[in-house]
Write an enzyme that holds these catalytic residues in place. Structure first.
Site, short mmCIF file in Angstrom:
data_model
loop_
_atom_site.label_atom_id
_atom_site.label_comp_id
_atom_site.label_asym_id
_atom_site.label_seq_id
_atom_site.Cartn_x
_atom_site.Cartn_y
_atom_site.Cartn_z
N HIS A 142 0.84 -1.19 0.00
CA HIS A 142 0.00 0.00 0.00
C HIS A 142 0.88 1.24 0.00
CE1 HIS A 142 -3.06 2.96 1.15
NE2 HIS A 142 -3.92 2.08 0.65
N HIS A 143 0.49 2.23 -0.81
CA HIS A 143 1.34 3.41 -1.02
C HIS A 143 1.52 4.22 0.26
CE1 HIS A 143 3.58 6.21 -3.34
NE2 HIS A 143 3.08 5.87 -4.49
N SER A 144 0.64 4.06 1.24
CA SER A 144 0.78 4.80 2.48
C SER A 144 2.01 4.36 3.27
CB SER A 144 -0.47 4.64 3.34
OG SER A 144 -0.66 3.28 3.71
#
Length: 463
Positions: A142-144
């Site tokens: 996930h890009h977070s």
């Protein structure tokens, strides 16, 4: 998810404790990272890694706790490796087209999300021979958890040079021009004043255009490439094409595509063509706003006092494309380079980062979003200059991309050893044949290279 605080608890046989950096462990998600959890920009990074040998899953599981899982963002909740490392049973004899199978497998991953009750990453190991690899590994993150610069550096900190397994790979260095030592006296001060004024003016113009786009006062022309609102939740198809790095060096940052359209008559030229007028086609370019730390710093980033800065430290700028026919294909290159050179003399990327930060602080998450008014997203990533091995498995290629973004097309460019790879992430409903677009990019490079050679513009590479 805003504060990652729990310590690592990995079900493995590792006996020695794993040191953690408490400052990283308790660090809240940045504004950009929080935006990556919004419904129409719930973005995941997909990194496809081609291997030159078959993958040994047990070796991968054994090495992960010593490398990737030492980072708190990948182990903030309880980690069971069997939930994160997926090894499907494959029968090569029953698969007609291995390349299509891998493409469909990655596309199916884009149809679902990772549960937030576990660290939001997984690794899929496919022992299947394709046209350009003996096996394929697919990281989904996930890009977070981090931006491309952070994740690439952390990945490379887990690899070694094939030529020397005792050494970490190296990233290309980028030279910075220092005018303070080269400009002196009256004329030097005049040049500095002009540069400051140019920076101020370019930033002012870019910020006005950025705000007009962010508040949806300005949008791109509706074309076959332009997606509609809500495309972020659509499945994606991710394809890649590698070209020789020497060809890229030959034309120096070549960009632009010469493509035949069914609306253009054969024989059309710069003076006579029937392309629609006043087409607004722009790209959102994502920019790393902090210096990329060295790989050794990333390898030791769990220690206190590290200089490596983790997270989503990215801004973005709006890049306009010139749409038209040119008799000389190098004119596309010159126009693109002139536009990017002007963008480099602007603080638009920094403004976009701080705008997102303070906009979220005062206006809340509901009103924040990534630009959906542009036609495509673009990102480039420096890769290792040497061939590498990942846990003893030599790597054939690297192909990172994303899904979940609010547009129909995203282009990534990444270098690896002597190759440059274009990676396309497309919405099937908008671009049904992404391989044709890869062909177009490759053909554009060939045309521009031929024009450079014909005009005798080849220069010796000094970098």
């Amino acid at each position: 998810m805003e504060t990652l605080r729990k310590r690592i608890r990995v079900k493995t046989d590792v006996k020695e404790p794993i040191p953690l950096n408490d400052s990283l462990e308790n660090q809240p998600l940045s504004p950009v990272a929080r935006m990556f959890h919004e419904p129409d920009s719930n973005v995941y990074i997909i990194a496809i890694i081609g291997g030159k040998t078959k993958i040994n899953p047990e070796v991968v599981k054994e090495r992960l706790p010593h490398t990737l899982l030492r980072h708190p963002r990948f182990s903030s909740l309880q980690v069971n490796l069997d939930d994160h490392v997926i090894v499907p049973e494959l029968d090569p004899n029953s698969i007609d087209s291995p390349d299509k199978f891998v493409e469909d497998y990655v596309s199916n991953l884009s149809k679902n999300r990772i549960k937030m009750s576990m660290p939001m990453w997984d690794l899929h190991l496919l022992n299947l021979k394709t046209s350009d690899a003996e096996s394929v590994g697919v990281f989904r993150i996930h890009h977070s958890l981090g931006d491309g610069a952070s994740l690439m550096s952390l990945f490379l900190a887990s690899t070694q040079k094939v030529s020397n397994p005792e050494e970490l790979p190296t990233l290309p260095l980028f030279k910075k021009v220092n005018f303070s030592n080269s400009c002196g006296g009256f004329w030097g001060k005049l040049i500095k004043l002009w540069l400051v004024m140019s920076l101020f003016w370019n930033t002012l113009v870019d910020v006005v255009m950025f705000l007009a786009t962010a508040f949806k006062l300005l949008g791109d022309t509706k074309t076959p490439l332009k997606g509609t609102l809500g495309t972020g939740s659509n499945p994606r198809r991710i394809v890649h094409r590698s070209v020789c790095f020497d060809d890229i060096k030959l034309v120096r940052n070549a960009m632009g595509s010469v493509r035949k359209s069914n609306k253009i008559d054969e024989g059309s030229s710069e003076r006579s063509n029937n392309l629609p007028n006043n087409i607004c086609l722009r790209a959102t370019f994502f920019i790393n706003i902090r210096p990329i730390p060295g790989i050794p710093e990333l390898a030791d980033m769990m220690k206190k006092g590290t200089k490596a800065k983790w997270g989503n430290e990215i801004g973005y700028l709006i890049y306009p494309f010139t749409i038209g026919l040119r008799d000389n294909p190098l004119d596309y290159l010159r126009e693109a380079k002139a536009t990017m050179d002007r963008k480099k003399k602007s603080l638009e990327a920094l403004f976009s980062y701080f705008f997102a930060k303070y906009f979220l602080k005062f206006c809340g998450m509901k009103l924040a979003s990534f630009p959906s008014q542009t036609t495509l997203w673009f990102s480039n990533m420096p890769g290792p200059q040497e061939e590498i091995s990942f846990y003893g498995h030599p790597v054939a290629y690297l192909a990172p991309s994303c899904y979940g973004q609010p547009n129909g097309l995203m282009i990534h460019v990444v270098g690896y050893a002597n190759k440059m790879t274009f990676v396309l992430s497309v919405d099937d409903g908008i671009i049904p044949d992404p391989h044709q677009l890869c062909d177009d990019l490759e053909e554009s490079l060939r045309i521009i290279k031929s024009a450079v050679t014909t005009e005798g513009l080849v220069k010796k590479d000094v970098n």
